[in-house]
Design an enzyme around this catalytic site. Structure first.
Site, PDB file in Angstrom:
ATOM      1  N   HIS A  16      43.287  44.868  40.821  1.00 33.36           N
ATOM      2  CA  HIS A  16      44.047  45.986  41.384  1.00 33.36           C
ATOM      3  C   HIS A  16      43.176  46.942  42.204  1.00 33.36           C
ATOM      4  CE1 HIS A  16      42.746  48.325  37.823  1.00 33.36           C
ATOM      5  NE2 HIS A  16      42.994  49.386  38.537  1.00 33.36           N
ATOM      6  N   LYS A  33      43.722  49.489  46.142  1.00 35.72           N
ATOM      7  CA  LYS A  33      43.509  50.925  46.330  1.00 35.72           C
ATOM      8  C   LYS A  33      43.223  51.201  47.805  1.00 35.72           C
ATOM      9  CE  LYS A  33      41.565  51.658  41.686  1.00 35.72           C
ATOM     10  NZ  LYS A  33      42.358  52.651  40.975  1.00 35.72           N
ATOM     11  N   GLU A  68      34.506  56.313  33.669  1.00 35.08           N
ATOM     12  CA  GLU A  68      35.799  56.673  33.080  1.00 35.08           C
ATOM     13  C   GLU A  68      35.554  57.671  31.968  1.00 35.08           C
ATOM     14  OE1 GLU A  68      38.863  53.339  32.999  1.00 35.08           O
ATOM     15  OE2 GLU A  68      37.010  52.318  32.484  1.00 35.08           O
ATOM     16  N   HIS A  90      36.084  44.538  39.140  1.00 35.93           N
ATOM     17  CA  HIS A  90      36.241  45.672  40.061  1.00 35.93           C
ATOM     18  C   HIS A  90      34.941  46.031  40.794  1.00 35.93           C
ATOM     19  CE1 HIS A  90      40.006  45.816  38.091  1.00 35.93           C
ATOM     20  NE2 HIS A  90      39.670  46.590  37.075  1.00 35.93           N
ATOM     21  N   LYS A 106      32.769  53.630  29.685  1.00 34.54           N
ATOM     22  CA  LYS A 106      33.870  54.400  29.087  1.00 34.54           C
ATOM     23  C   LYS A 106      33.273  55.640  28.434  1.00 34.54           C
ATOM     24  CE  LYS A 106      37.076  50.970  29.261  1.00 34.54           C
ATOM     25  NZ  LYS A 106      38.177  51.042  30.222  1.00 34.54           N
TER      26      LYS A 106
HETATM   27  C1  BG6 Z   1      41.312  47.746  34.151  1.00 35.04           C
HETATM   28  C2  BG6 Z   1      40.428  47.682  32.929  1.00 35.04           C
HETATM   29  O1  BG6 Z   1      41.233  46.542  34.874  1.00 35.04           O
HETATM   30  O2  BG6 Z   1      40.858  48.820  34.975  1.00 35.04           O
HETATM   31  C3  BG6 Z   1      40.454  49.009  32.181  1.00 35.04           C
HETATM   32  O3  BG6 Z   1      40.907  46.655  32.075  1.00 35.04           O
HETATM   33  C4  BG6 Z   1      40.096  50.139  33.113  1.00 35.04           C
HETATM   34  O4  BG6 Z   1      39.563  48.975  31.076  1.00 35.04           O
HETATM   35  C5  BG6 Z   1      40.931  50.093  34.377  1.00 35.04           C
HETATM   36  O5  BG6 Z   1      40.308  51.360  32.422  1.00 35.04           O
HETATM   37  C6  BG6 Z   1      40.442  51.103  35.386  1.00 35.04           C
HETATM   38  O6  BG6 Z   1      41.332  51.158  36.461  1.00 35.04           O
HETATM   39  P1  BG6 Z   1      41.482  52.476  37.326  1.00 35.04           P
HETATM   40  O7  BG6 Z   1      42.429  52.086  38.405  1.00 35.04           O
HETATM   41  O8  BG6 Z   1      42.028  53.531  36.391  1.00 35.04           O
HETATM   42  O9  BG6 Z   1      40.121  52.814  37.807  1.00 35.04           O
END
Ligand code: BG6
Length: 480
Positions: A177, A181, A215, A239, A335
């Protein structure tokens, strides 16, 4: 390249799950109302629900996302259907129900088959769909697979083989995902539509690149999934590596999906095998984050009390090609860090002779820094030196900046972009089979290795050892 949107049915396997209710249904609804997306949703899952109950739940999901009222209720009533998935993996009755829904709405047989399922359910779902003949349809059929695609190189290969047994590669859409963005897509525009930057985008001008995905949230209620995954699988392999490829790739010959993806794969080919001495793992202990007490990772439900799963990873990667030889790429994610921030920091080389700071031959002063802020305050900032006004020779670092919020207002949700691309048949923002295997093979040496996992306090920037990766620079540009 976008194509016309054809009428279709959007099948969501796992339609009552978290992803479907929190992300997919609101995104589909918003696309329907704002972009005229003409979609019929067939939700599917192991729960034995009827259309009415699925519509009721979906109305709740839309309300939770801020979409209430008659229009949302009407969309659910007219556009949503539900079919239970047989537990024995024989999807023929499901295929028949799909045919009925298509007939009811006079649809031409174009199908999105979206696996919004836990990863362990992917193989059975792909086999079930394939065996029921759903990879072939009167129109098109597109399989969408969520991340994580595999849990290591071997499982990713197996999943690719299985998918290719039933679907051609141009039917398979592997989601990351981050690629949806706006700011991540803009990395290519920033680089290739602005020759000014591209001319400096190399080892001659750039000293190092940092990619931070921080995060502030902990693992929360996802302990069961996360303890089998950890930061390398959950974030680094997907990511952060995607962002790395976009920062480091060569210009594609066109923006066609395979031209772009081929360049991304070349970057991965160029990455030197990871040196465990350049990897730091960590796991958070109890501590306050933004004034709120967070329990230790090991105290979460679903996490083994002696778990060695990392919730933090920092790694230095080297790309052995002409453009990047000698430029370290420092990647870091964790995290329970002090704040939520995704930033690419490009640190340029200092001036060769120092006319303003210290002795000319000891130019340790200023380096221009470019901060590409991917979230949450989307935009970028180029930090440059100016002379302070007055009778002084002092310099000050000031930003040249751009904020999405000022220029464009709200940016769309990543899922909306990706779902629209699926129905338009554009694979540019989806991960190709060879790409996903290549990125797993990069991190494979870390997956079974007994590396130390340093404890760090929740609310800190992770283990102190992560700073050692930066060598003489000593401090990360974000968070120190
Ligand atoms: C997900 C992970 O793919 O991405 C999560 O499994 C993570 O652990 C999340 O929190 C972060 O996505 P974003 O869009 O909030 O940065």
């Amino acid at each position: 390249m976008s194509r016309p949107i054809e009428r279709h049915v959007f099948v969501v396997l796992g339609a009552t799950g978290d992803l479907a209710t929190r992300k997919l249904l609101p995104a589909l609804y918003h696309l329907a109302t704002s972009h005229g997306l003409d979609t019929v949703v067939l939700g599917a899952g192991t729960r034995d629900l009827g259309d009415q109950e699925f519509r009721r739940r979906s109305r709740e999901a839309l309300a939770a996302a801020g979409y209430e009222g008659e229009e949302a209720a009407a969309w659910c009533a007219h556009r949503l259907h539900y079919a239970p998935l047989p537990a024995d993996g024989d999807y023929r009755s499901f295929a028949a129900r799909l045919g009925e829904v298509e007939a009811q709405h006079s649809l031409p047989g174009n199908r999105v088959l979206y696996l919004a399922l836990p990863p362990q359910a992917f193989p059975a779902a792909i086999s079930g769909l394939g065996a029921a003949g759903l990879s072939h349809s009167p129109g098109w059929a597109r399989l969408v697979v969520e991340k994580p695609f595999g849990s290591d190189l071997a499982t990713a290969r197996d999943l690719n083989h299985l998918a290719h047994r039933h679907f051609a590669e141009d039917q398979v859409y592997r989601i990351d995902h981050y690629l949806g963005k706006e700011t991540v897509q803009n990395l290519l525009v920033f680089r290739f539509a602005n020759p000014l930057f591209e001319a400096s985008w190399n080892r001659d001008r750039i000293a190092r690149v940092e990619i931070t995905v921080a995060e502030d949230a902990g693992v929360g209620t996802r302990g069961r999934y996360y303890d089998g995954a950890g930061a390398v699988r959950d974030m680094l392999q997907s990511h952060l590596t995607q962002v790395l490829t976009l920062i480091a790739m060569e210009a594609p010959v066109s923006m066609a999906a395979d031209a772009v993806r081929a360049e991304k794969v070349k970057v991965l080919h160029g990455v030197r095998p990871l040196d465990p001495a350049e990897v730091v793992l960590g796991q958070y202990q109890a501590g306050p984050v933004n004034g709120e007490a967070l329990p230790a990772y090991r105290d979460l439900e679903g996490v083994a009390p002696d778990s060695a799963t990392p919730t933090f990873v920092a790694a230095t990667l080297h790309i052995d090609n002409w453009r990047w030889q000698g430029v370290p790429f420092h990647l870091r994610t964790g995290k329970a860090l002090p704040r939520r921030l995704t930033e690419v920091t490009v640190v340029f080389r200092p001036a060769p002779v120092c006319l303003y700071h210290g002795r000319p031959d000891q130019c340790v002063g200023h380096s221009d820094v470019l901060r590409l802020n991917l979230q949450p305050d989307e935009g970028f900032r180029l930090e440059i030196e100016v002379k302070e006004p007055g009778v002084t020779s002092r310099l000050r670092t000031v930003p040249l900046s751009f904020a999405y919020a000022d220029a464009f207002g709200e940016v769309p949700d990543a899922y909306e972009t990706l779902l629209l691309d699926v129905v338009e048949g554009d694979q540019t923002l989806f991960v190709r089979a060879d790409e996903v295997e290549e990125s797993w093979s990069l991190y494979q040496p870390l997956l079974g290795a007994a590396l130390p996992v340093h404890p760090y306090a929740a609310g800190s920037w992770g283990p102190a050892a992560a700073c050692a990766l930066l060598g003489e620079a000593r401090r990360w540009s974000v968070g120190g």
